[in-house]
Design a protein around this motif. Structure first.
Motif, short mmCIF file in Angstrom:
data_model
loop_
_atom_site.label_atom_id
_atom_site.label_comp_id
_atom_site.label_asym_id
_atom_site.label_seq_id
_atom_site.Cartn_x
_atom_site.Cartn_y
_atom_site.Cartn_z
N ASP A 238 14.96 -17.94 -26.19
CA ASP A 238 14.98 -18.09 -27.65
C ASP A 238 14.27 -19.37 -28.07
OD1 ASP A 238 15.49 -17.57 -30.30
OD2 ASP A 238 17.50 -18.45 -30.29
N TRP A 239 13.04 -19.53 -27.61
CA TRP A 239 12.28 -20.74 -27.90
C TRP A 239 11.94 -20.81 -29.38
CZ3 TRP A 239 11.26 -24.58 -24.42
CH2 TRP A 239 11.57 -24.30 -23.09
N GLN A 240 11.96 -22.01 -29.91
CA GLN A 240 11.62 -22.21 -31.32
C GLN A 240 10.90 -23.54 -31.50
OE1 GLN A 240 15.42 -23.64 -33.62
NE2 GLN A 240 16.10 -22.06 -32.17
N ASP B 251 3.27 -22.99 -27.76
CA ASP B 251 4.03 -23.90 -28.62
C ASP B 251 3.23 -25.15 -28.99
OD1 ASP B 251 6.08 -22.13 -28.41
OD2 ASP B 251 7.25 -23.30 -26.99
N PHE B 252 2.06 -25.32 -28.38
CA PHE B 252 1.26 -26.51 -28.66
C PHE B 252 -0.03 -26.17 -29.40
CE2 PHE B 252 4.26 -27.95 -25.55
CZ PHE B 252 4.47 -29.27 -25.85
N ALA B 253 -0.60 -25.00 -29.16
CA ALA B 253 -1.82 -24.59 -29.86
C ALA B 253 -2.85 -25.71 -29.81
CB ALA B 253 -1.49 -24.18 -31.30
N ASP B 254 -3.21 -26.31 -30.96
CA ASP B 254 -4.20 -27.38 -30.94
C ASP B 254 -3.55 -28.76 -30.91
OD1 ASP B 254 -3.13 -27.36 -33.47
OD2 ASP B 254 -5.06 -27.54 -34.52
N ALA B 255 -2.24 -28.83 -30.72
CA ALA B 255 -1.54 -30.12 -30.63
C ALA B 255 -1.83 -30.78 -29.29
CB ALA B 255 -0.04 -29.93 -30.81
N GLU B 256 -1.76 -32.09 -29.28
CA GLU B 256 -1.98 -32.85 -28.05
C GLU B 256 -0.91 -32.50 -27.02
OE1 GLU B 256 -3.61 -35.00 -31.55
OE2 GLU B 256 -1.72 -34.01 -31.05
N PRO B 257 -1.31 -32.24 -25.76
CA PRO B 257 -0.33 -31.86 -24.74
C PRO B 257 0.51 -33.07 -24.32
CG PRO B 257 -2.49 -32.12 -23.75
CD PRO B 257 -2.69 -32.26 -25.25
N GLU B 258 1.61 -32.77 -23.66
CA GLU B 258 2.50 -33.80 -23.12
C GLU B 258 2.51 -33.69 -21.60
OE1 GLU B 258 6.35 -33.98 -24.98
OE2 GLU B 258 5.54 -33.31 -26.91
N TYR C 269 8.60 -30.67 -34.01
CA TYR C 269 8.47 -29.24 -33.69
C TYR C 269 8.83 -28.44 -34.93
CZ TYR C 269 7.74 -30.21 -28.75
OH TYR C 269 7.21 -30.65 -27.55
N ALA C 270 7.81 -28.01 -35.64
CA ALA C 270 8.02 -27.26 -36.89
C ALA C 270 8.77 -25.98 -36.61
CB ALA C 270 6.67 -26.95 -37.54
N GLY C 271 9.81 -25.73 -37.41
CA GLY C 271 10.60 -24.52 -37.27
C GLY C 271 11.80 -24.67 -36.37
N ALA D 191 15.19 -24.65 -27.28
CA ALA D 191 15.52 -23.41 -26.59
C ALA D 191 17.01 -23.35 -26.35
CB ALA D 191 14.77 -23.29 -25.27
N SER D 192 17.53 -22.15 -26.24
CA SER D 192 18.94 -21.94 -25.92
C SER D 192 19.10 -21.80 -24.41
CB SER D 192 19.46 -20.68 -26.62
OG SER D 192 19.33 -20.79 -28.02
#
Length: 555
Positions: free
Chosen positions: A247-249, A217-224, A36-38, A139-140
Motif C-alpha cells: 500500500d505504497w503512497q 515514486d521518484f519520477a523526475d525527482a532526485e534519487p536517494e 512525499y506528495a499524497g 507504506a503499510s
C-alpha cells in the motif's frame, strides 16, 4: 573508477579546487526539504523544551531507564537529531538550521522510520519531514498479531543537495553528514535510554526497506542513496521482520527543477562503495533477499558498555538545550584562549572505548575505530603550539595506528605529553601554526582564529580491497565531528566542521608522504575547529516550529 582515484581526483589544491560549479544562483537553490506528495502525515510531539536531563547523565550507566516506544518518545528522538533547531533571518534571507550539522547547511541526509506496535502510528515505513516535525506514511506493514513493538531508523543521502554547491567533492560531504546524523541519533536515543545497532543488511536491502528502489515514486525527482539501517534497542529482546511492505503512497518532490551541472563521478563513487549484506556485529542477522531481520536483545558488548567508566563530561549543561542550541560558528574570537584542563575532556570524548567496551556514541559503529586525530593546538595554555597525535583505541595506541604512523613519520618528535590524562604524542612544534592553517583551510579564518583544530585522518590502503570501507571511514570522521560539536558546546565553546582544505598540503604540514609507505596510505578526511564564537547581531533567531510552540529556541 576506483575510490582511491575518486579521492585523489576530488582533492583541493592551491592551484585549483576540486571540480565544482563555476557559478551559483542562490535564488534557485534546491528545495531544502524532501516531501512525499499524497502521503498521510502524523505530527510528532515536541517534548524537549519540557525536559532537563543533565548532560552527564547520558554517560552514566543506568541513569536513564529505557522509555517505552510511543509517539512522545519518537518525537523526542527526531526532535533532538534530525529536526529544525531554529530559523535564521538576515534582511530578506531566511533559512532553517537543524540539530544535525551539514556541509554548507545543505542537509543531504534524509531520515526514515520503520515502526511496529506504536500506539497512534500505523505499522509500516514513514519518512521524517523536519520542516513539519512529522512522519509521512510511505507504506503499510503486514499485520502480525501479538508482535512486540519494534523500531528501526534508516538514513539516505540526496547527492544533488551537496553537488549543487560543491561539485565532485560532494560524495565525501554526504558521508560526513551521514556520520553526523548517526551521532545525533545516538545521543538522542541515549536520552531515552535506547541504543542503536547498525544492521548492515547491504545496499539492496536498505533500498528495499526504505522504498528507495521504487522509480515510480521518484519520477523526475532526485534519487536517494541508501546509507544506514539502524535497529532501536529499548531494553526488551525483540525479533523484527521488516517484510510485507505494501500500500505504497506518496511521490517525492523535485528539489531542483533546472540543474545547471552534472557530476557523474559522484554516482560512480557511490556505486563503487556500496556494501554487500553481512552479519551485523551485534546480536541478530540481516537477510537481504526478502526481508531484514534482527534481534535487538542486549548483547554481551552492550552489557559491558553499561559498566564501563565513561569520559568525564565537559560541563553540567542539560542535554536537551545543549543539543538544540548547537550551531556552527561563523567567526571565532582570535584572542580567545583555553586552559589545557578544559581540553582534556574534549579529547577523551573522542576515545571510542573504555577497556573492552565501546561507549556513547561510538557503540553505534559496527566496525573497530580506524580514524585517528591530529591536534593542532593554537592557544591552549599548558600545551605548546604545535601538532599532536591522539591515538584512538582501547590500547592507548590506536589499536596499531600509532606504530603505523611512527613508521611513516620517523622524523617527528614522538614525545608523550606527560600532562595529558590519556595518550597524546607531540609530533612537532609550530610557532606560526595559525597562519599556516588559515592558508591550508582554503584561506578561511576559521582555521587561524580557532583555539585548536583537529584533523581526522585514516589509512585508505584497505579501501583497495574493501571499497565499502571508504564510506565507513568518512562516517566515522563525521561522527567524531558530532562529538566535538556537542563537547565544545558543553565546554562553553563552539565548533565548526571544515570540509574545505588543501589535502596534500595538509599532509605535508603533518609530514605525511605523498606516496604509500609500508603499505599505508594515510589521508586527511575532515577538519574541525573549536574556539570562542562571535555572534553576528545582524542575524535574527526565530523558533523552529512557531505554529506549534510559543517557546523560543536556544540562541
Amino acid at each position: 573508477m576506483s575510490l582511491l582515484t575518486y579521492h585523489a581526483r576530488t582533492k583541493h589544491r592551491p592551484q585549483r579546487y576540486a571540480a565544482g560549479p563555476e557559478t551559483l544562483d542562490w535564488d534557485a537553490q534546491p528545495d531544502p526539504f524532501r516531501r512525499y506528495a499524497g502521503a498521510q502525515q502524523v505530527a510528532l510531539p515536541l517534548p524537549a523544551a519540557q525536559r532537563r536531563t543533565p548532560w552527564a547523565a547520558l554517560f552514566a550507566p543506568g541513569a536513564i531507564p529505557p522509555a517505552a516506544p510511543t509517539l512522545e518518545s519518537l518525537g523526542l528522538l527526531f526532535e533532538l537529531s534530525l529536526a529544525l533547531s531554529a530559523w535564521k533571518q538576515a534582511g530578506p534571507d531566511r533559512w532553517a538550521v537543524r540539530c544535525t550539522p551539514s556541509s554548507g547547511d545543505l542537509h543531504p541526509t534524509e531520515g526514515y522510520l520503520l515502526a511496529r506496535g506504536v500506539a497512534g502510528l500505523p505499522d509500516g515505513l514513514h519518512h521524517y519531514t523536519p520542516e513539519l516535525h512529522a512522519l509521512e506514511r510511505r507504506a503499510s506493514l503486514a499485520a502480525a498479531p501479538g508482535t512486540a513493538p519494534a523500531l528501526a531508523v534508516g538514513l539516505s543521502s540526496i547527492h544533488w543537495r551537496e553537488a549543487w554547491k560543491y561539485g565532485e567533492r560532494a560524495f565525501r560531504y554526504c558521508q560526513l553528514d551521514a556520520g553526523h546524523a548517526l551521532g545525533a541519533l545516538r545521543y538522542a536515543a541515549a536520552l531515552l535510554g535506547w541504543r542503536l545497532h547498525d544492521l548492515r543488511p547491504g545496499h539492496e536491502a536498505i533500498a528495499r526497506c526504505l522504498g528507495l528502489d521504487r522509480p515510480e515514486d521518484f519520477a523526475d525527482a532526485e534519487p536517494e542513496e541508501p546509507d544506514l539501517l539502524l535497529a532501536v534497542d529499548f531494553g526488551a529482546p525483540v525479533e523484527v521482520h521488516w517484510q510485507g511492505l505494501h500500500d505504497w503512497q506518496g511521490r517525492a518532490n523535485r528539489l531542483d527543477a533546472h540543474p545547471m551541472y552534472r557530476w557523474p563521478v559522484i554516482g560512480e563513487a557511490a556505486r563503487a562503495s556500496r556494501a554487500q549484506a553481512e552479519a551485523p556485529a551485534t546480536a541478530g542477522s540481516a537477510a537481504p533477499s526478502t526481508s531484514t531481520s534482527t534481534s535487538t536483545s542486549t548483547s554481551t558488548s552492550a552489557a559491558a558498555a553499561a559498566t564501563a567508566p565513561a569520559a568525564a563530561p565537559s560541563a553540567h549543561a542539560d542535554a536537551e538545550s545543549l543539543i538544540r542550541r548547537r550551531r556552527s560558528a561563523q567567526r571565532f574570537d582570535p584572542t580567545a584562549r583555553m586552559p589545557a584542563q578544559r581540553l582534556w575532556p574534549l579529547l577523551a570524548a573522542l576515545q571510542p572505548r573504555r577497556g573492552d567496551a565501546a561507549v556513547l556514541p561510538w557503540d553505534a559503529l559496527p566496525q573497530p575505530p580506524a580514524v585517528q586525530a591530529v591536534l593542532f593546538a593554537h592557544r591552549v595554555d599548558g600545551l605548546a603550539p604545535g601538532a599532536y597525535l591522539l591515538p584512538r583505541g582501547a590500547d592507548g595506541a590506536g589499536d596499531g595506528a600509532l606504530a603505523s604512523l611512527q613508521a611513516v613519520l620517523p622524523h617527528l618528535d614522538w614525545q608523550r605529553v606527560a600532562e595529558a590524562p590519556g595518550p597524546l604524542w607531540r609530533l612537532a612544534l609550530h610557532e606560526r601554526l595559525p597562519a599556516a592553517l588559515r592558508t591550508l583551510s582554503c584561506h578561511q579564518a576559521l582555521g587561524a582564529h580557532a583555539v585548536f583544530v583537529i584533523a581526522l585522518l585514516a589509512d585508505l590502503a584497505p579501501v583497495r580491497t574493501e571499497p565499502a570501507r571508504y564510506r565507513a571511514l568518512l562516517r566515522e570522521a563525521g561522527l567524531a565531528g558530532q562529538v566535538l560539536y556537542l563537547e565544545a558546546e558543553a565546554a562553553g565553546l563552539a565548533g565548526t566542521g571544515i570540509g574545505c582544505y588543501f589535502d596534500d598540503e595538509v599532509h605535508a604540514l603533518v609530514g605525511l608522504p605523498a606516496e604509500p609507505v609500508a603499505g599505508a596510505q594515510w589521508q586527511v578526511l575532515y577538519h574541525f575547529s573549536v574556539g570562542q564564537a562571535l555572534r553576528d547581531e545582524r542575524i535574527r533567531t526565530e523558533p523552529p516550529y512557531p505554529h506549534r510552540s510559543p517557546a523560543s529556541p536556544p540562541p
